[in-house]
Design a protein around this motif. Structure first.
Motif, mmCIF file in Angstrom:
data_model
loop_
_atom_site.group_PDB
_atom_site.id
_atom_site.type_symbol
_atom_site.label_atom_id
_atom_site.label_comp_id
_atom_site.label_asym_id
_atom_site.label_seq_id
_atom_site.Cartn_x
_atom_site.Cartn_y
_atom_site.Cartn_z
ATOM 1 N N SER A 24 -5.029 2.050 6.903
ATOM 2 C CA SER A 24 -5.786 1.898 7.090
ATOM 3 C C SER A 24 -6.507 3.516 5.922
ATOM 4 O O SER A 24 -6.083 4.180 5.420
ATOM 5 C CB SER A 24 -5.805 2.993 7.499
ATOM 6 N N ILE A 25 -7.840 3.354 5.603
ATOM 7 C CA ILE A 25 -8.581 4.400 5.101
ATOM 8 C C ILE A 25 -9.969 4.371 5.672
ATOM 9 O O ILE A 25 -10.849 3.867 6.109
ATOM 10 C CB ILE A 25 -9.443 4.077 3.495
ATOM 11 N N ALA A 44 2.570 -3.008 8.747
ATOM 12 C CA ALA A 44 3.312 -1.608 8.474
ATOM 13 C C ALA A 44 1.935 -0.984 9.744
ATOM 14 O O ALA A 44 2.209 -0.010 10.803
ATOM 15 C CB ALA A 44 3.158 -1.566 7.715
ATOM 16 N N GLY A 45 0.613 -1.375 8.789
ATOM 17 C CA GLY A 45 -0.438 -1.115 10.341
ATOM 18 C C GLY A 45 -0.687 -1.197 11.681
ATOM 19 O O GLY A 45 -0.446 -0.319 12.298
ATOM 20 N N TRP A 46 -0.124 -2.310 11.851
ATOM 21 C CA TRP A 46 0.325 -3.270 13.640
ATOM 22 C C TRP A 46 1.302 -2.341 13.840
ATOM 23 O O TRP A 46 1.018 -1.217 15.182
ATOM 24 C CB TRP A 46 0.834 -4.518 12.836
ATOM 25 N N GLY A 47 2.281 -2.326 13.568
ATOM 26 C CA GLY A 47 3.221 -1.293 13.628
ATOM 27 C C GLY A 47 2.780 0.267 13.536
ATOM 28 O O GLY A 47 3.496 0.933 14.962
ATOM 29 N N ALA A 48 1.693 0.980 13.021
ATOM 30 C CA ALA A 48 2.081 2.196 13.105
ATOM 31 C C ALA A 48 0.492 2.547 14.460
ATOM 32 O O ALA A 48 1.269 3.825 14.520
ATOM 33 C CB ALA A 48 1.513 2.897 12.080
ATOM 34 N N GLY A 61 -12.132 12.248 4.836
ATOM 35 C CA GLY A 61 -11.439 11.016 4.833
ATOM 36 C C GLY A 61 -10.525 11.803 5.404
ATOM 37 O O GLY A 61 -9.536 12.925 5.192
ATOM 38 N N ARG A 62 -9.991 9.820 5.217
ATOM 39 C CA ARG A 62 -8.189 10.206 5.957
ATOM 40 C C ARG A 62 -7.407 9.480 5.498
ATOM 41 O O ARG A 62 -8.057 8.221 5.371
ATOM 42 C CB ARG A 62 -7.925 10.337 7.704
ATOM 43 N N PHE A 63 -6.118 8.771 5.846
ATOM 44 C CA PHE A 63 -5.039 7.488 5.260
ATOM 45 C C PHE A 63 -3.982 8.077 6.442
ATOM 46 O O PHE A 63 -3.899 8.469 6.847
ATOM 47 C CB PHE A 63 -4.689 8.374 3.539
ATOM 48 N N LYS A 64 -4.603 6.383 6.687
ATOM 49 C CA LYS A 64 -3.419 6.457 7.866
ATOM 50 C C LYS A 64 -1.807 5.450 7.039
ATOM 51 O O LYS A 64 -1.809 4.306 6.545
ATOM 52 C CB LYS A 64 -4.035 5.250 8.400
#
Length: 298
Positions: free
Chosen positions: A208-209, A22-26, A248-251
Motif C-alpha cells: 500500500s501507498i 503480502a499485503g493481505w498477510g501484513a 505519506g507512508r509505505f506499507k
C-alpha cells in the motif's frame, strides 16, 4: 551469476499477485504468528527499535502496524534554518544531481525522462527541465513514513499504475526505466522554493501507498491514471503541510524521488550517491541565500 538470476526473476515472477498476498498477510492479526514474523524480521534486518515510539515488538497486532511504526518524539530533529530543506525519509541516496535537459540518471548506463516519470504530463515536466533530482531508497530496516522537506501547499496528486519491480540497487542498475515504469504517486507542492514534486514509488511486496490527506491511494490497482487537484494557499480546502510533517507512508517500503526547478535550491554538500539519510537532516538550501552569502560586500 546469482545477480543475473535475481534480475530474471524480477521479470518472471507474478509480482502483482505476490504483492496482493503480502499485503493481505501484513494486515492479518495472527497472534503468535504475527509476533514471530515481526521478531524474525526485526532481528534479520537489525531494526533499531529503540527509536520507535513503541519499542515492544510483541505488542504489534499486525505486521503493518510494526512496519509503519511512528518514531519517539525527538528521534528525528528537523533542521531549523528556514532556508534549508529537510531530508524526507530515512534510507540512502541512490542518485542525486542535475537533470540534463529532461534526462534523469538512474544508474550507470541507465537514464529515464522527466516526461515518462511524470506520466506524460509535458507541461509539468517542462517546469523541472534542467532542474535537480534526488532519489532516496528505503531499505526494509528503515523507518517507512515520508515527510515534507519544507512547508508546502498541495496542488496536484497523480496516481500512475505500473509494474512492481523491486527498487533495490541491483534492480536499479539492471532494469531500464525502472522508476518511470513502476507504480507511483506523484505529489506537486507550491513552496517558498518554487514548485516541488515528491514521488512515492511502489515496488514488489509494497502492499500500500498512503498519503495523510487521501488515505490509501493504492490498492485498489485499477490500471488507470488518476488525477486530483487542490486549491491554492488561502482558498477554502487548501492542504498545507509544514516542514517535517508526515505526508505519506509505505506499507512495505520503496523509494522517494524529489524534483526541484532550475535555480531554486542546491543540495547539501555532504550528500552524494550512497549517503545514508535521516529524515529531518539538511537536504538542500535556497540558491538565493547561497548566492547572497557568496557575494562580496561593496
Amino acid at each position: 551469476m546469482l545477480d543475473s538470476v535475481k534480475i530474471k526473476l524480477q521479470y518472471w515472477l507474478p509480482k502483482v499477485a505476490l504483492t496482493r498476498l503480502a499485503g493481505w498477510g501484513a494486515e492479518k492479526k495472527a497472534g503468535w504468528l504475527t509476533r514471530l514474523v515481526v521478531k524474525t524480521f526485526a532481528r534479520y534486518y537489525r531494526v533499531e527499535m529503540q527509536e520507535a515510539q513503541n519499542p515492544d515488538l510483541s505488542s504489534y497486532a499486525t505486521f503493518n502496524d510494526f512496519f509503519v511504526r511512528p518514531l519517539r518524539d525527538g528521534a528525528r530533529p528537523i533542521v531549523a534554518d528556514p532556508d534549508m530543506l529537510a531530508l524526507p525519509a530515512d534510507g540512502a541516496i541512490s542518485q542525486l544531481g542535475s537533470i540534463d535537459d529532461d534526462q534523469i540518471f538512474q544508474a550507470k548506463g541507465h537514464y529515464y525522462t522527466l516526461e515518462a516519470l511524470l506520466a506524460g504530463n509535458y507541461l509539468l515536466a517542462e517546469q523541472f527541465r534542467n532542474g535537480l533530482f534526488a532519489t532516496t531508497y528505503l531499505a526494509p530496516r528503515d523507518y517507512h513514513r515520508v515527510h515534507m522537506p519544507c512547508d508546502g501547499v498541495l496542488r496536484e496528486m497523480i496516481y500512475v499504475p505500473g509494474d512492481l519491480f523491486s527498487v533495490n540497487p541491483l534492480t536499479a542498475a539492471n532494469v531500464p526505466n525502472l522508476f518511470a515504469r513502476n507504480e507511483r504517486v506523484i505529489c506537486l507542492f507550491d513552496t517558498a522554493f518554487g514548485p516541488m514534486v515528491q514521488i512515492l514509488v511502489g515496488a514488489t511486496i509494497v502492499g500500500s501507498i498512503e498519503t495523510v490527506w487521501a488515505g490509501t491511494v493504492t490498492p485498489p490497482r485499477e490500471g488507470i491514471i488518476k488525477r486530483w487537484t487542490y486549491p491554492a494557499e488561502g482558498l477554502e480546502g487548501a492542504i498545507k503541510l509544514d516542514k517535517g510533517q508526515e505526508m505519506g507512508r509505505f506499507k512495505l517500503g520503496s523509494t522517494v524521488i524529489n524534483l526541484f526547478t532550475p535555480g531554486s535550491v542546491q543540495f547539501a554538500t555532504q550528500l552524494n550517491s550512497g549517503s545514508v539519510t535521516r529524515m529531518g537532516q539538511a537536504f538542500a538550501g535556497s540558491v538565493a541565500v547561497s548566492d547572497a552569502a557568496s557575494t562580496p560586500p561593496n
